[in-house]
Design a protein around this motif. Structure first.
Motif, short mmCIF file in Angstrom:
data_model
loop_
_atom_site.label_atom_id
_atom_site.label_comp_id
_atom_site.label_asym_id
_atom_site.label_seq_id
_atom_site.Cartn_x
_atom_site.Cartn_y
_atom_site.Cartn_z
N GLY A 277 9.68 9.49 -3.12
CA GLY A 277 8.14 9.15 -3.56
C GLY A 277 7.17 10.18 -2.83
O GLY A 277 6.08 9.96 -2.80
N TYR B 178 1.80 11.15 4.69
CA TYR B 178 1.83 9.68 4.65
C TYR B 178 3.15 9.04 4.84
O TYR B 178 3.71 8.34 5.45
CB TYR B 178 1.33 9.19 3.21
CG TYR B 178 -0.32 9.18 3.08
CD1 TYR B 178 -1.17 8.50 3.74
CD2 TYR B 178 -0.62 10.40 2.27
CE1 TYR B 178 -2.66 9.02 3.70
CE2 TYR B 178 -1.86 10.48 1.97
CZ TYR B 178 -3.08 9.89 2.81
OH TYR B 178 -4.15 10.21 2.74
N ASP C 71 4.35 15.68 3.60
CA ASP C 71 3.67 14.51 3.15
C ASP C 71 3.23 13.78 4.37
O ASP C 71 4.26 12.85 5.23
CB ASP C 71 4.37 13.63 2.24
CG ASP C 71 3.64 12.60 1.65
OD1 ASP C 71 2.77 12.09 2.27
OD2 ASP C 71 4.08 12.13 0.53
N ALA D 293 -5.46 11.73 -5.93
CA ALA D 293 -4.21 10.99 -5.16
C ALA D 293 -2.82 11.51 -5.00
O ALA D 293 -2.57 12.46 -5.70
CB ALA D 293 -4.15 9.46 -5.40
N GLN E 152 0.81 12.58 -5.73
CA GLN E 152 1.66 12.25 -6.47
C GLN E 152 3.42 12.69 -6.15
O GLN E 152 3.51 13.45 -5.56
CB GLN E 152 1.39 13.06 -7.78
CG GLN E 152 0.13 12.78 -8.39
CD GLN E 152 0.01 11.49 -9.10
OE1 GLN E 152 0.94 10.88 -9.77
NE2 GLN E 152 -1.22 10.94 -8.85
N ARG F 188 4.60 1.10 1.57
CA ARG F 188 5.85 0.92 0.81
C ARG F 188 6.85 1.93 1.57
O ARG F 188 8.16 1.73 1.40
CB ARG F 188 5.64 1.41 -0.58
CG ARG F 188 4.81 0.39 -1.32
CD ARG F 188 4.75 0.81 -2.64
NE ARG F 188 3.61 0.13 -3.51
CZ ARG F 188 3.53 -0.27 -4.85
NH1 ARG F 188 4.63 0.23 -5.30
NH2 ARG F 188 2.72 -0.89 -5.29
N SER G 68 4.89 13.56 -1.84
CA SER G 68 4.22 14.48 -2.41
C SER G 68 4.70 15.63 -2.18
O SER G 68 5.60 15.97 -0.95
CB SER G 68 2.77 14.28 -2.48
OG SER G 68 2.32 14.67 -0.91
N THR H 265 -5.41 9.05 -0.43
CA THR H 265 -5.07 7.78 -1.04
C THR H 265 -6.47 6.97 -1.11
O THR H 265 -7.54 7.45 -0.45
CB THR H 265 -4.14 6.75 -0.27
OG1 THR H 265 -4.57 6.58 1.14
CG2 THR H 265 -2.54 7.57 0.00
N GLY I 193 0.68 -1.15 0.02
CA GLY I 193 -0.09 0.07 0.04
C GLY I 193 0.85 1.39 0.14
O GLY I 193 2.19 1.20 0.08
N HIS I 194 0.38 2.56 0.08
CA HIS I 194 0.96 3.53 -0.14
C HIS I 194 2.00 4.04 0.98
O HIS I 194 3.09 4.04 0.84
CB HIS I 194 -0.12 4.72 -0.38
CG HIS I 194 0.62 6.13 -0.77
ND1 HIS I 194 0.94 6.38 -1.91
CD2 HIS I 194 0.98 7.35 0.05
CE1 HIS I 194 1.61 7.56 -1.75
NE2 HIS I 194 1.54 8.04 -0.53
N THR I 195 1.33 3.88 2.13
CA THR I 195 2.20 4.08 3.37
C THR I 195 3.14 2.72 3.59
O THR I 195 4.25 3.06 4.11
CB THR I 195 1.20 4.20 4.74
OG1 THR I 195 0.54 5.29 4.44
CG2 THR I 195 2.04 4.49 5.70
#
Length: 347
Positions: free
Chosen positions: A267, A296, A294, A259, A261, A26, A269, A175, A22-24
């Protein structure tokens, strides 16, 4: 072994990350690697774990779902701790905590959900204490950061008359997981009023505060997250209220908001955040502000610093507890430089 001694046999063991693709998740895997720790990437789908490219980087991947206790047990085998990044946490936290307790390992998650934090404390405090492990819900941007800031700025005070937390985001690029959690989390938001945990007043109170650049004058609306059940668990205060900037609320409520970027090699945002904490005792007021980039991405160093301290024995206690009851709050925050810029201001 005392709680302040280093157990090198455990620090060499891997850290399992559930929801690693998932986003977090990673960000968390990358941060563990940066710190020299060994992640185990766990997800519901072997195909999605493969798409994340973990195997190509030499990271062990394991498939498991929270509905399958046996699969969870296999996935956590050999780990020293587990970080749960798979929300909604009302659906996942209980199963993963139980699996961690069966394995005799530490558990941390990144929930922003108040009901999940409350359930984790209520269901697992005794078992975690008896097992001699640490169970910390909400060890991320929402929840844990505010808890550490409150403990730091209170210092020697043993109680507060009132605590206010203001979370400002210049934008909230949610997300997919954030949106799913928001749709499912229909529980009433809680604050502390008159010394008791109560539903947030309706209509929610609005506040204005002036923050350092780049934020300036901000309007906030009372919208507490997981910081309230954390702080209320160990801080005596008559009032505890948390507010979110109206800019952030507008973004997250708009289905067309994109979402996040990436804008750099890590990575992250471009999103900027500020968390302001004001504590009051009589005529005295103390204020502390944390800023960064960011929400996350910054969760990763927060929770990985916590894991590293747990595995090295740099903790005050065991059991299911808030971050500031486990760690030296000011020391942990200092270790997060340069991820966080923290300033204590006169009020």
């Amino acid at each position: 072994m005392t709680l302040t001694q280093v157990d090198t046999t455990r620090t060499l063991q891997p850290v399992a990350v559930i929801g690693a693709n998932g986003h977090t998740g990673r960000f968390v895997v990358d941060e563990l690697l940066r710190r020299g720790l060994t992640p185990i990437a766990i997800g519901r789908s072997a195909a999605r774990l493969a798409e994340a490219g973990f195997s190509e980087r030499g990271i062990e991947c394991r498939e498991a779902t929270v509905e399958d206790d046996a699969a969870l047990d296999r996935a956590l085998a050999g780990a020293a701790a587990v970080i749960n990044c798979a929300g909604p946490f009302m659906d996942t936290a209980d199963a993963v905590v139980r699996a961690a307790l069966r394995a005799g390992i530490h558990y941390l998650d990144v929930t922003a959900e108040q009901p999940s934090v409350q359930a984790t404390f209520e269901r697992h405090e005794i078992a975690a204490r008896d097992a001699g492990v640490v169970v910390i819900p909400a060890m991320g941007f929402y929840g844990g950061l505010a808890d550490l800031l409150v403990a730091t700025v209170m210092g020697e005070w043993d109680h507060a008359d009132a605590i206010e937390i203001h979370v400002a985001l210049d934008s909230w690029l949610p997300t997919k997981g954030t949106r799913i959690t928001g749709e499912k989390n229909t529980a009433k938001r809680l604050s502390v009023s008159g010394g008791k945990i109560e539903p947030v007043r309706q209509p929610p109170v609005e506040k204005v505060s002036v923050l350092p650049a780049p934020f300036g004058r901000q309007t906030f609306i009372e919208l507490p997250f997981s910081e309230v059940p954390l702080i209320a668990r160990h801080v005596r205060t008559k009032e505890l209220h948390a507010f979110l900037s109206t800019t952030a609320l507008r973004d997250v409520r708009d289905p067309s908001t994109p979402a996040p970027q990436p804008v750099d090699e890590t990575g992250r945002s471009a999103q900027r955040f500020a968390v302001e904490v004001i504590v009051m005792q009589g005529d005295l007021r103390r204020r502390i502000i944390a800023q960064g980039q960011d929400i996350y991405a910054v969760t990763a160093p927060i929770i990985c610093e916590a894991v590293q301290r747990i595995l090295s024995g740099d903790i005050r206690d065991t059991g299911a507890k808030p971050p500031a009851a486990i760690f030296n709050a000011s020391s942990l925050l200092r270790a997060l430089d340069p991820h966080l810029s923290i300033e204590t201001l006169e009020v």
